[in-house]
Design an enzyme around this catalytic site. Structure first.
Site, PDB file in Angstrom:
ATOM      1  N   ASN B 246       0.824  -1.206   0.000  1.00  0.00           N
ATOM      2  CA  ASN B 246       0.000   0.000   0.000  1.00  0.00           C
ATOM      3  C   ASN B 246       0.859   1.258   0.000  1.00  0.00           C
ATOM      4  OD1 ASN B 246      -2.611  -1.122  -0.087  1.00  0.00           O
ATOM      5  ND2 ASN B 246      -2.415  -1.725   2.034  1.00  0.00           N
ATOM      6  N   HIS B 248       3.044   2.488   1.981  1.00  0.00           N
ATOM      7  CA  HIS B 248       3.492   3.192   3.179  1.00  0.00           C
ATOM      8  C   HIS B 248       4.145   2.179   4.100  1.00  0.00           C
ATOM      9  CE1 HIS B 248      -0.844   2.803   4.982  1.00  0.00           C
ATOM     10  NE2 HIS B 248      -0.254   1.650   4.838  1.00  0.00           N
ATOM     11  N   CYS B 283       2.951   6.790   7.333  1.00  0.00           N
ATOM     12  CA  CYS B 283       4.345   7.211   7.321  1.00  0.00           C
ATOM     13  C   CYS B 283       4.933   6.755   5.984  1.00  0.00           C
ATOM     14  CB  CYS B 283       5.036   6.549   8.501  1.00  0.00           C
ATOM     15  SG  CYS B 283       6.761   6.888   8.602  1.00  0.00           S
TER      16      CYS B 283
END
Lengths: 353, 353
Positions: B246, B248, B283
């Site tokens: 995904n 991240h 993040c």
């Protein structure tokens, strides 16, 4: 130089059956493979494979026929990277695990990563000196792959582990790897000769496949410095969980640091197809490292880099390496890049329901 | 908040059979388990386990009986830490993998980490909002463990994944975990309500076990800052391979950063026995983080900490957490500490043979 984790050159052709020639046959329900390798008769008994199963495929007889070890792995969801394919670390983990399990089948394994009774008596552990890996296709999540592992002689004070990674359905070779292992005293952390008593424990399991896997030119990798390097990444530190049971950073973790100084455009548009690493020293918990990369060649969209990992303190050399990259198959990569950029620009607030 | 990876409170007692009560029996060679949970009849058919096998133990019928999913994992050599036990990341990886595989057995999985047809139509992915895990014993290398996973409702816009990790031989519970998942639009990276069409795809698989796993007090974890924190670690950065599909950082990788600001003496002398994490934001690749830790309590050699991960830039909050630590079983730990110190003091030159 790192704990069980290794380099030399691999066969230069794809799809080779290894050792030299393998003939399949069945004895009852048991599949039998025969091979000749370097004038050396090899016979490995393997159970009929269950393709959807990642349990061990272990030769169970205790004869000298147990030379090539086979283990199936199913690529797990947490072993793939952003491109949905197994990461290079995942393949190296599989190689290491199969080597340890192969060693266990010798019946001389007494703990740790391939420690024997004579090694334990002398506080000796295995450490990798070099590792080479070539990858033709990265397997995807849920794919079942088969690792073939065998051990061969490498002079008086080293051994070599050799691996083939295959598609478990077609037996097509996806990757080849080879490594060098030596012994280290775990108290003094100094390299040691292989004691004759320890050598006798496993030398009968060597496969003489040296002519199948010619030596790599790993010794020709130059030492980079801040002037010759094109890309430098600083402030790299091991995390607590990078340490392995030998209390230093696992050799597989070094790859992450090497990649840190590879340009982002290469990481997103290319995939690693070849890697040679020469481990020079251990790396402990409190080390701070610099990762240096220099372009060493480019041809038809393929790129090659030299690498160096060194300690921040006094520039002590930890690892020297070379990587080869080929263009990635294009698959929505423009969108992925866009998303990466977006993520780096802003962070969203999330409310839990 | 991170991609499939989750927190709420777990049962406070050890050894609970889950759901509420399970009766074992055999029908032919097939083991059958019956259970009642929250007034809800559950019947899960599982094949007779092969303990040395880490293949899936999947309920194969397509009826509503498929509520609890079981998967065996063999702890691999590369999944253990310096203490020769499975790391907390390894357990979290197993939980995540079993959740995805459970979702696949629903017959509605269309790719990624648990994406369904209706989710794909709307560019929706699952993300974790919180995760709680309690561990009573960490399994060791080669040990076979069984993960039980089931899904339950958590309000209108979230679901909960629940897990038990068992010793596959004794069925003793080694760890319990629970998490919260919501949906996120992968293009806008904003949280989304669960569309009614998507909810209908999986709501019939919910297990109503809310009274078995009471809510955690995760909302009471305070936000640390440079004044209230006792330990701060700066310059933390994601590595390229920390990114998941995904795009991240995988939720499991956050643990490594949390541990970075835990005092070394705790890491070497204690083991993590409880952890509650509340994921606040994604993040990305270029994030730079600070990890903050504060002592929140100590009792009989047990220690508790609060944690915060925040972006270096503007101090944006990424994760809030609490960890609990108990003393490690003493086993040559003095020697290990000495070796760690030695490694940090000097680096040896190795010669390959």
């Amino acid at each position: 130089m790192v704990t069980l984790g290794t380099s030399s050159t691999l066969c230069s052709f794809i799809g080779v059956m290894l050792p030299q020639q393998i003939n399949f046959g069945y004895r009852g329900k048991q599949e039998v493979k025969h091979a000749r390798c370097g004038g050396f008769q090899i016979k490995a008994n393997v159970k009929t494979p269950n393709k959807d199963d990642n349990s061990l495929r272990v030769t169970t007889s205790s004869t000298l026929d147990d030379f090539v070890f086979r283990q199936n792995f199913t690529i797990k969801s947490y072993e793939v990277g952003a491109n949905e394919k197994a990461s290079i670390e995942t393949l190296m983990n599989y190689f290491q695990d199969s080597a340890i399990n192969h060693f266990k089948t010798f019946g001389i394994h007494r703990g740790g990563f391939g420690s024997t009774e004579e090694m334990i008596k002398r506080n000796l552990i295995w450490v990798f000196t070099h590792m080479r890996i070539e990858t033709y296709r990265y397997p995807v999540c849920d794919e079942v792959v088969q690792v073939e592992a065998w051990m061969s002689v490498a002079g008086k004070n080293a051994v070599r582990w050799n691996w083939l990674l295959r598609d478990s359905k077609t037996y097509q070779v996806l990757s080849k790897a080879s490594s060098g292992c030596v012994m280290m005293n775990k108290l003094t952390r100094k390299l040691s000769k292989i004691p004759e008593e320890a050598r006798r424990e496993f030398e009968s399991y060597f496969v003489n496949s040296s002519r199948m896997i010619p030596e790599d030119d790993i010794k020709n990798i130059p030492k980079l410095n801040v002037i010759t390097a094109d890309y430098i990444c600083t402030d790299l530190k091991p995390r607590w969980n990078d340490l392995d049971i030998n209390l230093h950073v696992s050799n597989v973790k070094y790859i992450g640091w090497v990649l840190e100084s590879v340009p982002e455009s290469i990481l997103t548009n290319h995939e690693l197809c070849g890697m040679s690493l020469e481990y020079k020293r251990e790396c402990g918990r409190d080390s701070k490292l610099h990762s240096l990369t220099a372009i060493c060649g480019a041809n038809n969209n393929n790129v090659e880099f030299y690498h160096l990992l060194q300690l921040e303190d006094r520039g002590v050399e930890i690892l020297r390496g070379r990587t080869k990259w080929r263009p990635k198959p294009i698959r929505n990569w423009g969108l992925l890049k866009l998303l990466l950029q977006l993520q780096n620009q802003r962070h969203y607030l999330f409310h839990t329901s």
